[in-house]
Design an enzyme around this catalytic site. Structure first.
Site, short mmCIF file in Angstrom:
data_model
loop_
_atom_site.label_atom_id
_atom_site.label_comp_id
_atom_site.label_asym_id
_atom_site.label_seq_id
_atom_site.Cartn_x
_atom_site.Cartn_y
_atom_site.Cartn_z
CB SER A 200 29.17 35.83 -9.53
OG SER A 200 29.61 37.15 -9.35
CG ASN B 196 38.95 37.08 -4.89
OD1 ASN B 196 39.17 36.24 -4.02
ND2 ASN B 196 38.04 36.91 -5.83
CB CYS C 111 36.83 30.83 -4.55
SG CYS C 111 37.02 32.06 -5.82
CG HIS D 288 35.06 33.29 -1.16
ND1 HIS D 288 36.41 33.43 -1.41
CD2 HIS D 288 34.42 33.64 -2.31
CE1 HIS D 288 36.58 33.81 -2.66
NE2 HIS D 288 35.39 33.95 -3.22
CB THR E 263 37.19 41.99 -7.30
OG1 THR E 263 37.00 41.49 -8.63
CG2 THR E 263 36.05 42.91 -6.95
CG ASP F 201 32.98 58.66 -6.05
OD1 ASP F 201 34.02 58.74 -5.37
OD2 ASP F 201 31.85 58.97 -5.64
CB SER G 177 32.23 30.83 -9.31
OG SER G 177 32.08 32.06 -8.66
CD GLU H 242 39.24 30.57 -9.04
OE1 GLU H 242 38.76 30.67 -7.92
OE2 GLU H 242 38.64 30.90 -10.07
CE LYS I 200 26.94 43.65 -2.36
NZ LYS I 200 25.87 44.27 -3.12
N1 CAA Z 1 30.06 55.60 -3.64
C1 CAA Z 1 29.75 54.55 -2.86
N2 CAA Z 1 29.27 53.36 -3.35
C2 CAA Z 1 29.14 53.25 -4.68
C3 CAA Z 1 29.43 54.32 -5.57
C4 CAA Z 1 29.92 55.54 -4.99
N3 CAA Z 1 30.25 56.60 -5.74
N4 CAA Z 1 29.19 53.92 -6.83
C5 CAA Z 1 28.73 52.65 -6.76
N5 CAA Z 1 28.70 52.25 -5.47
C6 CAA Z 1 28.31 50.95 -4.93
C7 CAA Z 1 27.07 50.37 -5.61
O1 CAA Z 1 25.88 50.92 -5.08
C8 CAA Z 1 27.25 48.89 -5.31
O2 CAA Z 1 26.87 48.65 -3.98
P1 CAA Z 1 25.81 47.47 -3.67
O3 CAA Z 1 26.37 46.23 -4.29
O4 CAA Z 1 25.77 47.42 -2.18
O5 CAA Z 1 24.54 47.89 -4.31
C9 CAA Z 1 28.77 48.70 -5.35
O6 CAA Z 1 29.34 50.02 -5.24
C10 CAA Z 1 29.27 48.08 -6.65
O7 CAA Z 1 28.74 48.81 -7.70
P2 CAA Z 1 28.28 48.08 -9.02
O8 CAA Z 1 27.42 46.92 -8.69
O9 CAA Z 1 27.76 49.09 -9.97
O10 CAA Z 1 29.70 47.56 -9.52
P3 CAA Z 1 30.12 46.85 -10.85
O11 CAA Z 1 29.01 46.76 -11.84
O12 CAA Z 1 31.34 47.58 -11.30
O13 CAA Z 1 30.49 45.35 -10.43
C11 CAA Z 1 31.31 43.45 -9.28
C12 CAA Z 1 30.93 44.92 -9.15
C13 CAA Z 1 30.12 42.65 -9.79
C14 CAA Z 1 31.71 42.91 -7.91
C15 CAA Z 1 32.52 43.33 -10.25
O14 CAA Z 1 33.63 43.91 -9.66
C16 CAA Z 1 32.86 41.91 -10.63
O15 CAA Z 1 32.32 41.38 -11.61
N6 CAA Z 1 33.78 41.23 -9.89
C17 CAA Z 1 34.19 39.85 -10.17
C18 CAA Z 1 33.14 38.83 -9.78
C19 CAA Z 1 33.00 38.69 -8.28
O16 CAA Z 1 33.86 39.05 -7.49
N7 CAA Z 1 31.87 38.11 -7.83
C20 CAA Z 1 31.65 37.85 -6.43
C21 CAA Z 1 30.79 36.62 -6.19
S1 CAA Z 1 31.51 35.20 -7.01
C22 CAA Z 1 32.73 34.65 -5.95
O17 CAA Z 1 32.73 34.98 -4.79
C23 CAA Z 1 33.82 33.77 -6.48
C24 CAA Z 1 35.00 34.67 -6.74
O18 CAA Z 1 35.84 34.84 -5.87
C25 CAA Z 1 35.09 35.33 -8.02
#
Ligand code: CAA
Length: 437
Positions: free
Chosen positions: A220, A309, A128, A252, A171, A46, A356, A96, A261
């Site tokens: 993370s 990102n 980062c 960041h 991302t 979606d 991280s 990185e 958040k």
């Molecule tokens: N409509 C609206 N919202 C929806 C939806 C829909 N149909 N379906 C899902 N969502 C929402 C979920 O509710 C969730 O929201 P919340 O977090 O507010 O609860 C959001 O979309 C994401 O959904 P999921 O958690 O299910 O997503 P995911 O399992 O696919 O993973 C992620 C998301 C963890 C960010 C993943 O993209 C990822 O691993 N990214 C890389 C790691 C990262 O960026 N980490 C960030 C912190 S670390 C850091 O900052 C250093 C760095 O730069 C990496």
């Protein structure tokens, strides 16, 4: 005869505080992008998950002649007229996604930009956070040698790659932010007030033999929020301040929902502490301050929402988004943040850096008179608006055509070179060959 203590106390000399900070700041991103609704449709997801849940609309995609070296050079290119060869003392690249495990990418950048040889060129790594580490080193250097009026060029450059059809794919992104640090800066002063926390955790990492990152995604995000709450609380206690002292907060931004958040978690914990214990100042978060910080947070995310990102540079891309878009005319009658007075000199901006692994740091910056005129807002708007939209198939082909992490020769494509000044032409016998046009 009694002996009297005749030790004389030297008269206090008051040296005026030297102002050190960002004199000029500019960013670069590839000329190609992927629309994330297209990506969601192709992956059977979606689109609201990407655009609302994650908070990303587009991501920049680098053609295979662009890596962090050429992006770093592109970002710094507009700063060249402001660099004085006699004053430039250091070039630090925070990254990185570096191209060599030994040689600093700063040396390639120095060569591409034809900078003076009488400069220290190094690369800094801590996920980062590397760009912030470089910026802090630059400020410390300039403060320590202020009487010589030095300049330090800091560049935060990264290409975020997780892999096709992975959870992290949405991302990804690519770009660089270049900052010229000096005394008497034209954009903002970096205040010497930071709080930094480090801990050895395994939330995100990239082994040296691969070009895609590994992440424990949920972990993370939890760590990011915890680090922000920890450094924010300590910062407020150490500097005797609270949310109401800030005109804006920048984060960041691995994706734009992430900073929100953390901000909301800290605001809620502030509310709870005030209500439950009544120990902290009840004005810790006024309603007007909450509205102002949330509104300006939105403005700080606009560039990242389109670029994705850029790891070490993403905090500074957020800062640029806030400074360049705040008060901007939107449609002839309304302005960005029109319910707020425009940002002005003397306003304090808070910055949260997270890398991280992990290091988190919160510090503040104060805007200086005339800061708007020192920005490259029009050039950045043009860079983003003129980008070319790729189909998902073209994005996948571009993503997969990157120079290999292997001892093979490589020749980059001669297509997709519009608007770029610097190129990775190829790799032969494991040596990289760069060129400027
Ligand atoms: N409509 C609206 N919202 C929806 C939806 C829909 N149909 N379906 C899902 N969502 C929402 C979920 O509710 C969730 O929201 P919340 O977090 O507010 O609860 C959001 O979309 C994401 O959904 P999921 O958690 O299910 O997503 P995911 O399992 O696919 O993973 C992620 C998301 C963890 C960010 C993943 O993209 C990822 O691993 N990214 C890389 C790691 C990262 O960026 N980490 C960030 C912190 S670390 C850091 O900052 C250093 C760095 O730069 C990496």
């Amino acid at each position: 005869m009694s002996t009297k203590n005749t030790e004389t106390i030297a008269p206090q000399t008051t040296t005026p505080q030297t102002t050190v900070g960002i004199d000029r700041i500019s960013f670069a991103t590839p000329h190609y992008y992927l629309n994330l609704t297209d990506l969601a449709n192709a992956r059977g997801i979606d689109p609201n998950k990407f655009t609302i849940g994650i908070g990303q609309s587009e991501q920049s995609v680098p053609p295979n002649h662009q890596d962090i070296v050429t992006l770093a050079a592109e970002a710094a290119h507009p700063l060249l007229p402001h660099i004085d060869s006699n004053r430039l003392k250091m070039l630090i690249v925070g990254t990185e996604s570096g191209v060599d495990a030994s040689k600093s990418s700063a040396l390639y950048v120095q060569n591409l930009l034809k900078l003076t040889p009488w400069v220290r060129c190094i690369e800094v790594k801590e996920a980062c956070y590397g760009g912030t580490a470089a910026l802090m080193m630059a400020c410390d250097y300039v403060r320590a040698h202020a009487e010589k009026d030095p300049q330090v060029l800091v560049i935060a450059a990264d290409i975020a790659r997780y892999g096709l059809a992975t959870p992290g794919e949405v991302t990804q992104g690519a770009g660089a932010v270049a900052m010229l640090v000096s005394t008497n800066p034209h954009v903002l002063k970096i205040n010497d007030d930071s709080v930094v926390k480090s801990a050895d955790i395994q939330d995100f990492w990239r082994p040296v033999y691969q070009d895609t990152a590994l992440a424990r995604g949920k972990f993370s995000t939890e760590q990011y929020i915890q680090f922000f709450c920890d450094v924010w609380q300590k910062y407020c206690a150490q500097n005797n301040c609270n949310f109401n002292d800030f005109a804006g907060l920048c984060f960041h931004l691995p994706y734009t929902k992430m900073g929100l958040k953390a901000l909301k978690a800290a605001m809620d914990s502030c509310d709870n502490t005030c209500n439950a214990t009544n120990t902290c100042n009840a004005t810790n978060l006024s309603e007007s301050s909450r509205k102002c910080l949330l509104s300006r947070y939105e403005t700080s995310t606009k560039y990242s929402r389109r670029v994705g990102n850029i790891y070490t540079g993403s905090l500074y891309l957020g800062l640029l988004s806030l400074l360049e878009l705040d008060g901007l005319e939107l449609d002839g009658c309304t302005h960005e943040n029109s319910e707020l007075p425009p940002l002005k000199s003397g306003d304090k901006i808070g910055l949260f850096s997270y890398g991280s692994g992990a290091v988190g740091e919160f510090f503040s910056a104060t805007l200086v008179p005339g800061f708007k005129e020192a920005l490259f807002a029009r050039e950045h708007a043009d860079m983003l608006d003129s980008r070319v939209r790729l189909s998902v198939a073209d994005y996948e082909a571009m993503f997969s055509s990157v120079a290999p992490y292997a001892p093979e020769d490589f020749v980059s494509d001669t297509s997709h070179r519009e608007r770029a000044h610097f190129f990775l032409d190829g790799i032969s016998s494991q040596e990289r060959h760069y060129r400027s046009n």
